[in-house]
Design a protein around this motif. Structure first.
Motif, PDB file in Angstrom:
ATOM      1  N   ARG A 153     -30.345  40.559 -52.336  1.00  0.00           N
ATOM      2  CA  ARG A 153     -29.120  40.333 -53.097  1.00  0.00           C
ATOM      3  C   ARG A 153     -27.945  40.255 -52.138  1.00  0.00           C
ATOM      4  O   ARG A 153     -27.889  40.966 -51.135  1.00  0.00           O
ATOM      5  N   LEU A 158     -23.875  40.613 -51.725  1.00  0.00           N
ATOM      6  CA  LEU A 158     -22.722  41.237 -52.369  1.00  0.00           C
ATOM      7  C   LEU A 158     -21.419  40.792 -51.704  1.00  0.00           C
ATOM      8  O   LEU A 158     -21.387  40.463 -50.518  1.00  0.00           O
ATOM      9  N   GLU A 172     -27.284  43.330 -49.747  1.00  0.00           N
ATOM     10  CA  GLU A 172     -27.124  44.586 -50.485  1.00  0.00           C
ATOM     11  C   GLU A 172     -27.548  45.775 -49.622  1.00  0.00           C
ATOM     12  O   GLU A 172     -26.886  46.816 -49.588  1.00  0.00           O
ATOM     13  N   VAL A 229     -17.943  47.420 -53.327  1.00  0.00           N
ATOM     14  CA  VAL A 229     -18.538  46.165 -53.781  1.00  0.00           C
ATOM     15  C   VAL A 229     -17.711  45.579 -54.920  1.00  0.00           C
ATOM     16  O   VAL A 229     -17.454  46.255 -55.921  1.00  0.00           O
ATOM     17  N   GLU A 279     -21.557  40.594 -57.158  1.00  0.00           N
ATOM     18  CA  GLU A 279     -22.690  39.962 -56.481  1.00  0.00           C
ATOM     19  C   GLU A 279     -22.452  38.454 -56.444  1.00  0.00           C
ATOM     20  O   GLU A 279     -22.038  37.863 -57.452  1.00  0.00           O
ATOM     21  N   ASP A 318     -22.352  44.087 -68.388  1.00  0.00           N
ATOM     22  CA  ASP A 318     -22.821  43.100 -67.418  1.00  0.00           C
ATOM     23  C   ASP A 318     -22.265  41.726 -67.773  1.00  0.00           C
ATOM     24  O   ASP A 318     -22.317  41.314 -68.936  1.00  0.00           O
ATOM     25  N   ARG A 370     -21.673  37.775 -60.296  1.00  0.00           N
ATOM     26  CA  ARG A 370     -22.094  38.687 -61.355  1.00  0.00           C
ATOM     27  C   ARG A 370     -21.521  40.074 -61.086  1.00  0.00           C
ATOM     28  O   ARG A 370     -21.395  40.490 -59.932  1.00  0.00           O
ATOM     29  N   THR A 371     -21.188  40.793 -62.140  1.00  0.00           N
ATOM     30  CA  THR A 371     -20.702  42.162 -61.956  1.00  0.00           C
ATOM     31  C   THR A 371     -21.834  43.020 -61.393  1.00  0.00           C
ATOM     32  O   THR A 371     -23.006  42.757 -61.597  1.00  0.00           O
ATOM     33  N   VAL A 372     -21.440  44.063 -60.668  1.00  0.00           N
ATOM     34  CA  VAL A 372     -22.426  44.959 -60.058  1.00  0.00           C
ATOM     35  C   VAL A 372     -22.212  46.355 -60.619  1.00  0.00           C
ATOM     36  O   VAL A 372     -21.074  46.829 -60.662  1.00  0.00           O
TER      37      VAL A 372
END
Lengths: 85, 417
Positions: B6, B8, B249, B259, B262, B395, B415-417
């Motif tokens: 992943r 970030l 990540e 962070v 993503e 999310d 995307r939210t983490v």
């Protein structure tokens, strides 16, 4: 015959301003015994800029072949005074 | 070796027509403030378009003097933005000085659409007016399109490769796509990505004018960039730079990094339609968005927000709207779409990077900046943010689109983490 050669200190001071402008070296560090590359950390591209700016400032021509002989600030000052004289 | 690592986003940086850093730029976006002003310089007299989004803070005020004079303006923007992003990531801005990053695993992808055009032109002026010996010995490293990337790489000591994707106004996004790839391919652990552009000069302005691409709303600069509004008449050129620190990540977690989001997926497609016109069906853009979702393991229902390319041109805005509807299908109804170009103007090769910063912050703060000047919105079948809009909790994912002359389409999914 009247010489038009400028005083050594005037040339050094003007050259110091140019080196400061181009390479950020403090003017007080630009002394006659200092080597541009080894002491003042002026890189080769900056040296080309210094030479062109000095030509404009002093109204002289410094041939590219001559630049490699101008190791120290004193060498450059002597060359400029000679070229003006 | 393709990994499933992943990627970030751990740092952000920007200098834009709205501010000299991320905080002031973001505030300007939320305030709905235009950064477009009249060009009052003598060189702009006689141009058809005399408005632009010049940076709010001159880079010479942000960089050490000698450092600045050895960089093209685009290189100055890149270094300013990258330094901020690097510091924001909690890393020390001095080449190789940070023990948390192995410089042989550190890369840069810093794009430019046009390169050092003002350096090129000013040195051509010097050549014509004063002769060849008055051409600067620094002109080549300053004008080469990879100059900004190299300057950033030297600043942070990057040794895993320094790259300059060039795809016109999609360049900034392409650099982000490349950064994601480098980490997924295992070629780097940390990549500083972004874009920069400094092309506000008579020649590029005249050239874009002759393409009939620029707004001529010279008397009302703040109202000139008006994506999807019926009165739009072309884009407004902006300038600036933006950067993001992308990090695997594993690497980010190991050093306890903050962070933002993503960088979940990216896709690059080509229209193969026309060198300058967008495909009116928006098929290439549609494929880019769909593939970015697939690469990110996302579905249209995950998307809550799109920062559109929407430059305020009559054709482009409509083609993109069609592409968004095609890509998201029925899920499009719950997606808040905005064009921050309404405030910043079009930063060309930096646009994708600046708008990715805005997209990441929109997810992070759950707020979508408005599209200003939407006085008479065209019905394009999208939920356009005519004011600041809140995003739902939980999310969520967002897309940033960038398209460029040449038929380049790049979509990035965050995307939210």
């Amino acid at each position: 015959m009247t010489s038009t050669a400028p005083a050594s200190e005037d040339v050094r001071a003007a050259l110091a301003d140019i080196v400061n402008e181009v390479a950020g070296i403090p003017v007080e560090d630009v002394q006659l015994d200092k080597a541009f590359i080894d002491d003042l950390d002026v890189d080769s591209l900056s040296m080309v800029e210094v030479v062109v700016a000095a030509e404009e400032k002093f109204g002289v021509t410094i041939p590219d072949d001559e630049v490699k002989n101008l190791t120290t600030v004193g060498d450059a000052v002597a060359f400029i005074i000679n070229a003006k004289g | 070796m393709v990994t499933t690592r992943r990627v970030l986003v751990t740092g952000l940086g920007a200098t834009s027509p709205l501010g000299g850093d991320v905080a002031s730029t973001w505030q300007g976006l939320l305030d709905g403030r235009s950064g477009v002003t009249q060009l009052t310089d003598e060189w702009a007299e006689g141009l058809e378009t005399r408005i632009a989004g010049t940076v709010a803070v001159e880079p010479t005020e942000q960089l050490e003097r000698v450092r600045a004079r050895r960089l093209d303006r685009s290189g100055q923007f890149a270094v300013v933005a990258a330094n901020e992003a690097w510091a924001d990531a909690g890393l020390a801005v001095e080449a190789g000085a940070d023990p948390l990053v192995d410089t042989e695993r550190l890369a840069v992808a810093m794009a430019s659409g046009i390169g050092g055009v003002t350096t090129l032109l000013s040195n051509y002026d010097a050549l014509l007016q004063k002769g060849p010996r008055r051409v600067s010995p620094l002109s080549i490293p300053m004008l080469m399109p990879n100059g900004p990337a190299a300057a950033v790489g030297l600043t942070i000591g990057a040794r895993a490769g320094v790259h300059t994707p060039v795809s016109a106004c999609a360049s900034g996004n392409e650099s982000i796509a490349l950064g994601i790839d480098l980490i997924r391919l295992g070629r780097a652990d940390v990549v500083v990505v972004g874009g920069t552009e400094a092309a506000i000069h008579a020649l590029p302005l005249a050239a874009f004018s002759r393409m009939m691409a620029l707004s001529k709303r010279n008397d009302d600069p703040a109202a000139a960039s008006r994506p999807w509004d019926a009165g739009r008449d072309g884009f407004v050129m902006g300038e600036g730079g933006a950067a993001l620190v992308l990090e695997s990540e594993e690497h980010a977690r190991a050093r306890g990094a903050k962070v933002y989001a993503e960088a979940a997926g990216a896709a690059i497609t080509a229209d193969s339609h026309d060198i300058a016109q967008p495909d009116p069906e928006g098929l290439g853009a549609t494929r880019a968005m769909r593939r970015a979702l697939v690469e990110g393991g996302l579905t249209p229902a995950d998307i809550v927000h799109i920062n559109a390319h929407a430059t305020s041109t009559p054709q482009g805005d409509v083609a993109e709207a069609r592409a968004i509807r095609q890509a998201l299908e029925s899920a499009v109804d719950r997606v808040v779409v905005t064009s921050t170009k309404s405030m910043t103007g079009h930063l060309l090769g930096a646009a994708g990077a600046l708008e990715s910063v805005a997209t990441v912050l929109a997810l992070h703060h759950r707020k979508v900046p408005p599209t200003i000047n939407l006085d008479d919105p065209e019905d394009v079948g999208l939920d356009l943010a005519d004011k600041v809009r809140d995003l739902p909790a939980g999310d969520a994912a967002a897309l940033n689109n960038s398209f460029g002359f040449g038929g380049h389409n790049v979509a990035i999914a965050f995307r939210t983490v």
